[in-house]
Design an enzyme around this catalytic site. Structure first.
Site, PDB file in Angstrom:
ATOM      1  N   GLU A  44       0.889  -1.173   0.000  1.00 59.97           N
ATOM      2  CA  GLU A  44       0.000   0.000   0.000  1.00 59.97           C
ATOM      3  C   GLU A  44       0.919   1.213   0.000  1.00 59.97           C
ATOM      4  OE1 GLU A  44      -3.192  -0.595  -0.041  1.00 59.97           O
ATOM      5  OE2 GLU A  44      -3.449  -2.563   0.891  1.00 59.97           O
ATOM      6  N   CYS A  76      -1.402   9.590   3.153  1.00 54.00           N
ATOM      7  CA  CYS A  76      -1.253   9.102   1.783  1.00 54.00           C
ATOM      8  C   CYS A  76      -2.408   9.593   0.933  1.00 54.00           C
ATOM      9  CB  CYS A  76      -1.195   7.587   1.781  1.00 54.00           C
ATOM     10  SG  CYS A  76      -2.506   6.857   2.736  1.00 54.00           S
TER      11      CYS A  76
HETATM   12  P1  NAD Z   1       8.811   4.422   4.010  1.00 50.99           P
HETATM   13  O1  NAD Z   1       8.619   3.707   2.730  1.00 50.99           O
HETATM   14  O2  NAD Z   1      10.006   5.284   4.154  1.00 50.99           O
HETATM   15  O3  NAD Z   1       8.870   3.386   5.218  1.00 50.99           O
HETATM   16  C1  NAD Z   1       7.837   2.477   5.465  1.00 50.99           C
HETATM   17  C2  NAD Z   1       8.361   1.329   6.311  1.00 50.99           C
HETATM   18  O4  NAD Z   1       9.313   0.588   5.546  1.00 50.99           O
HETATM   19  C3  NAD Z   1       9.082   1.765   7.578  1.00 50.99           C
HETATM   20  O5  NAD Z   1       8.770   0.869   8.624  1.00 50.99           O
HETATM   21  C4  NAD Z   1      10.545   1.645   7.183  1.00 50.99           C
HETATM   22  O6  NAD Z   1      11.394   1.446   8.301  1.00 50.99           O
HETATM   23  C5  NAD Z   1      10.510   0.421   6.291  1.00 50.99           C
HETATM   24  N1  NAD Z   1      11.627   0.299   5.333  1.00 50.99           N
HETATM   25  C6  NAD Z   1      12.413   1.278   4.847  1.00 50.99           C
HETATM   26  N2  NAD Z   1      13.319   0.750   3.978  1.00 50.99           N
HETATM   27  C7  NAD Z   1      13.066  -0.570   3.915  1.00 50.99           C
HETATM   28  C8  NAD Z   1      13.639  -1.651   3.185  1.00 50.99           C
HETATM   29  N3  NAD Z   1      14.656  -1.470   2.361  1.00 50.99           N
HETATM   30  N4  NAD Z   1      13.117  -2.883   3.340  1.00 50.99           N
HETATM   31  C9  NAD Z   1      12.074  -3.085   4.167  1.00 50.99           C
HETATM   32  N5  NAD Z   1      11.498  -2.114   4.900  1.00 50.99           N
HETATM   33  C10 NAD Z   1      11.990  -0.860   4.769  1.00 50.99           C
HETATM   34  O7  NAD Z   1       7.462   5.252   4.279  1.00 50.99           O
HETATM   35  P2  NAD Z   1       7.150   6.249   5.481  1.00 50.99           P
HETATM   36  O8  NAD Z   1       7.926   7.496   5.270  1.00 50.99           O
HETATM   37  O9  NAD Z   1       7.246   5.559   6.784  1.00 50.99           O
HETATM   38  O10 NAD Z   1       5.588   6.517   5.241  1.00 50.99           O
HETATM   39  C11 NAD Z   1       5.115   7.450   4.345  1.00 50.99           C
HETATM   40  C12 NAD Z   1       4.667   6.788   3.054  1.00 50.99           C
HETATM   41  O11 NAD Z   1       3.661   5.826   3.327  1.00 50.99           O
HETATM   42  C13 NAD Z   1       4.032   7.767   2.096  1.00 50.99           C
HETATM   43  O12 NAD Z   1       4.485   7.485   0.798  1.00 50.99           O
HETATM   44  C14 NAD Z   1       2.549   7.464   2.219  1.00 50.99           C
HETATM   45  O13 NAD Z   1       1.795   7.829   1.097  1.00 50.99           O
HETATM   46  C15 NAD Z   1       2.575   5.990   2.423  1.00 50.99           C
HETATM   47  N6  NAD Z   1       1.326   5.504   3.018  1.00 50.99           N
HETATM   48  C16 NAD Z   1       0.460   4.774   2.259  1.00 50.99           C
HETATM   49  C17 NAD Z   1      -0.753   4.361   2.794  1.00 50.99           C
HETATM   50  C18 NAD Z   1      -1.740   3.545   2.011  1.00 50.99           C
HETATM   51  O14 NAD Z   1      -2.649   2.981   2.622  1.00 50.99           O
HETATM   52  N7  NAD Z   1      -1.639   3.458   0.706  1.00 50.99           N
HETATM   53  C19 NAD Z   1      -1.076   4.693   4.102  1.00 50.99           C
HETATM   54  C20 NAD Z   1      -0.157   5.437   4.844  1.00 50.99           C
HETATM   55  C21 NAD Z   1       1.046   5.833   4.297  1.00 50.99           C
END
Ligand code: NAD
Length: 522
Positions: A285, A319
C-alpha cells in the site's frame, strides 16, 4: 462519566468538555512515563537489545519519548522461527477462538484510547482529534475483520458435486508466517490492521513499526499479545528499515507480507524483490498524488472546507492528502481567496493543546522535504500563502511550518508529479470538466480523488473515469481524505497499491488466504 463522543476522520469539530478532560488526564499520565525503554517481542517473551535508539517529540525534539530496542538480523531470524513454530497450532484453532482474542484486543484499545492517543501526540505530533480518530480506527478495523470472518462463515463453503458420493468444499486457508511493515503516519492503524487481518485468518506475524514511531508499535503489540495470543503468534521488532525491514523481506521463511509506505521502498525494495523460488503474496500500500476537482457549479463553501481539511489536515502527512486542485476558471479566484483565508486561520501550535489544528511536521526529514519543495515552488510558481517555518512562543524546538499554497506550476513540474507528504498544495485553473479529468488522471498514482460539482453528468463522468481506489463527491469532511473501515474501504490503484482490494473492506481478508478445493469421496 466517560465521554460519549466517537471521533472519526470525518469529525469536523468536537468540543466535548468531558473528552478534553480525559485527554488532559491521559497527557499528564503519559508525561510521567516519557523516556521508557522498550525491548523486542520475540516468541513467549521479550529481549533486551544491545543498542537502542531514541524516539523524540517532534513538537520539542529535546523531549525523549522512548528508548527503543534496535533489532538485528539475528533477531529477525529468531522472530520468524518463533512465528513458524507457532503457526500449526494457531491455524488449527477454530477461527471463533482467534476472534475472541482479537475482540479483547479491540476492547482494550478502546478502553485505553486517551492514553494511546496521548502517546501518539507525543511521538508523532498529530492533533487531539486526529490521534483519537486513529485509535478508534484501529479498534474498528480489528472488529471489522472479526465481523468479516463471521459473515463469511470462516471462508468455508460447500460446492456443487458431480456424483452422489462426492462432498466438495472450498476453504480459504492461511499462508503461514506473515510480515507486516508499517509507516509512521498512522502507526497504530497501519500496523495493527494488517496484524489483525493476518491473525484472524490464521497466519502468525512478525511486525516492524516505523523507526520514527516505534513506541506506538510497541504499545500495539503489547495489547495484542496481552489479549491472550499464544507465544510466537505475534512478534514485534523495532529497528531500522535497512536492517530489520530488509532482513524480514529477504527472509526465505516469510510466506507473505503487507507493507504500507512509500512507492520507492514498496515497489523497488519489496514488490520487485519479495518472491524467491515461487510467487508469494506481497501486499504493498503506497503513496498518492491525490487530485480534487472544483467545477463552476460547486458549492464553494464545501469545496474550500473539503480541500483545506484534506490538503492540510495532519500537515499533509496522509497518503490520501489532497496535493493538486483543478478548479474551473470561472470560480478559481474566489475559491483561492477563500481557501487562503481558511488556511491562514488554522491554529498552529503544540498538538497536546486543545483546539490546535496543526502540530509540527512529524520527522526531521519531512522538514527538510518541506524546505526543499518550497524552494522549488518559489523558483517555478507563485507561493500564495505559507512557504516558511512557523515562529512563535513554544515553536522554537519543533518542526513547525506554515501550510503552503502554490499556483502557476507547469503541469509536468516535479511538484505536480511526485508525492510531497508535507502541507503544500498546488492549484491549477482549468477550462472545463474534460481538462480537469485528463489532468487528474495524468499520474502514476491512483489512491484517492474528489470532485465538487452541482451537475449530475459530471458526477457520473467522474465516477466512471477517475483512476483511483477511493473517491468522494461533494464531501466537506474531506475532499480526498477520511476513509473509515466498513464505510469507505481504503486502497490504491496503479502505483498506489498492488492488490486491487482495499483495506477495511469486503475483500481484505481473502488477500491473506489461499484457496484449497477439497473433494472427499464416501
Ligand atoms: P517508508 O517507505 O520510508 O517506510 C515504510 C516502512 O518501511 C518503515 O517501517 C521503514 O522502516 C521500512 N523500510 C524502509 N526501507 C526498507 C527496506 N529497504 N526494506 C524493508 N522495509 C523498509 O514510508 P514512510 O515514510 O514511513 O511513510 C510514508 C509513506 O507511506 C508515504 O508514501 C505514504 O503515502 C505511504 N502511506 C500509504 C498508505 C496507504 O494505505 N496506501 C497509508 C499510509 C502511508
Amino acid at each position: 462519566m466517560a465521554s460519549e463522543t466517537k471521533v472519526t476522520y470525518a469529525t469536523l469539530s468536537a468540543d466535548d468538555a468531558e473528552m478534553h478532560r480525559e485527554f488532559d488526564g491521559a497527557i499528564a499520565m503519559v508525561r510521567r512515563e516519557l523516556g521508557r525503554t522498550t525491548p523486542l517481542y520475540i516468541g513467549a517473551g521479550t529481549r533486551t537489545a544491545a543498542t537502542t535508539t531514541t524516539s523524540t517529540n517532534p513538537a520539542d525534539t529535546r523531549v525523549v519519548v522512548a528508548n527503543v530496542a534496535a533489532g538485528t538480523v539475528e533477531d529477525v531470524n529468531d522472530a520468524v522461527a518463533a512465528a513458524r513454530q507457532a503457526f500449526p497450532a494457531w491455524r488449527a484453532k477454530p477461527w471463533t477462538e482467534r476472534a475472541a482474542i482479537l475482540g479483547k484486543a479491540a476492547a482494550e484499545v478502546r478502553r485505553r484510547r486517551y492514553e494511546l492517543s496521548a502517546w501518539l501526540i507525543f511521538e508523532m505530533g498529530k492533533n487531539r482529534l486526529e490521534a483519537l480518530g486513529e485509535v478508534e480506527e484501529l479498534a474498528d478495523l480489528i472488529d471489522y475483520y472479526v465481523d468479516q470472518m463471521r459473515d463469511n462463515d470462516g471462508y468455508l463453503r460447500p460446492m456443487a458435486s458431480l456424483g452422489p458420493q462426492d462432498t466438495n468444499t472450498s476453504v480459504l486457508r492461511p499462508f503461514g508466517v506473515w510480515g507486516v511493515i508499517a509507516p509512521w503516519n498512522f502507526p497504530y492503524a497501519l500496523l495493527g490492521a494488517p496484524i489483525a487481518a493476518a491473525l484472524i485468518t490464521g497466519n502468525t506475524v512478525v511486525a516492524k513499526p516505523s523507526s520514527d514511531t516505534p513506541l506506538s508499535g510497541v504499545l500495539t503489540a503489547e495489547i495484542f499479545r496481552n489479549a491472550g495470543l499464544p507465544p510466537g503468534v505475534l512478534n514485534l521488532l523495532t529497528g531500522s528499515g535497512r536492517v530489520v525491514g530488509k532482513a524480514l523481506v529477504e527472509h526465505p521463511e516469510l510466506d507473505g507480507i503487507t507493507f504500507t509506505g512509500s512507492y520507492e521502498v514498496g515497489f523497488r525494495d519489496l514488490y520487485q524483490a519479495f518472491a524467491v523460488r515461487y510467487p508469494k503474496p506481497c501486499i504493498v500500500e503506497m503513496g498518492g498524488k491525490n487530485p480534487a476537482i472544483v467545477m463552476d457549479s460547486a458549492d464553494l463553501e464545501r469545496a474550500v472546507t473539503g480541500v483545506f481539511r484534506s490538503a492540510f489536515g495532519m500537515n499533509g502527512h496522509k497518503c490520501s492528502a489532497c496535493s493538486r486542485v483543478y478548479v474551473h476558471r470561472a470560480v478559481a479566484d474566489e475559491f483561492l481567496e477563500r481557501l487562503i483565508k481558511r488556511t491562514e486561520e488554522a491554529r498552529i501550535g503544540d498538538p497536546l493543546e486543545r483546539g490546535v489544528f496543526l502540530g509540527p511536521l512529524a520527522t526531521a526529514s519531512s522538514l527538510a522535504d518541506y524546505e526543499k519543495y518550497v524552494a522549488l515552488a518559489r523558483a517555478s510558481g507563485v507561493i500564495r500563502t505559507g512557504g516558511q517555518r512557523a515562529a512563535g512562543a513554544g515553536l522554537d524546538h519543533g518542526h513547525f511550518v506554515k501550510p503552503t499554497i502554490v499556483t502557476g506550476l507547469p503541469h509536468d513540474h516535479e511538484l505536480m508529479r511526485q508525492e510531497l507528504f508535507v502541507p503544500i498544495l498546488a492549484i491549477q485553473p482549468v477550462g472545463d470538466f474534460e481538462e480537469a479529468m485528463v489532468r487528474a488522471n495524468d499520474t502514476d498514482f491512483g489512491l484517492t480523488a474528489g470532485i465538487f460539482t452541482g451537475k449530475k453528468a459530471e458526477i457520473d463522468g467522474f465516477l466512471e473515469r477517475i483512476e483511483a481506489g477511493v473517491v468522494y463527491v461533494n464531501r466537506a469532511a474531506g475532499a480526498t481524505t477520511g476513509a473509515w473501515p466498513g464505510v469507505q474501504p481504503f486502497g490504491g490503484w496503479k502505483a498506489s497499491g498492488s492488490s486491487g482490494k482495499n483495506i477495511g473492506g469486503l475483500y481484505t481478508l481473502p488477500t491473506y488466504l489461499r484457496e484449497q478445493s477439497r473433494t472427499v469421496v464416501a
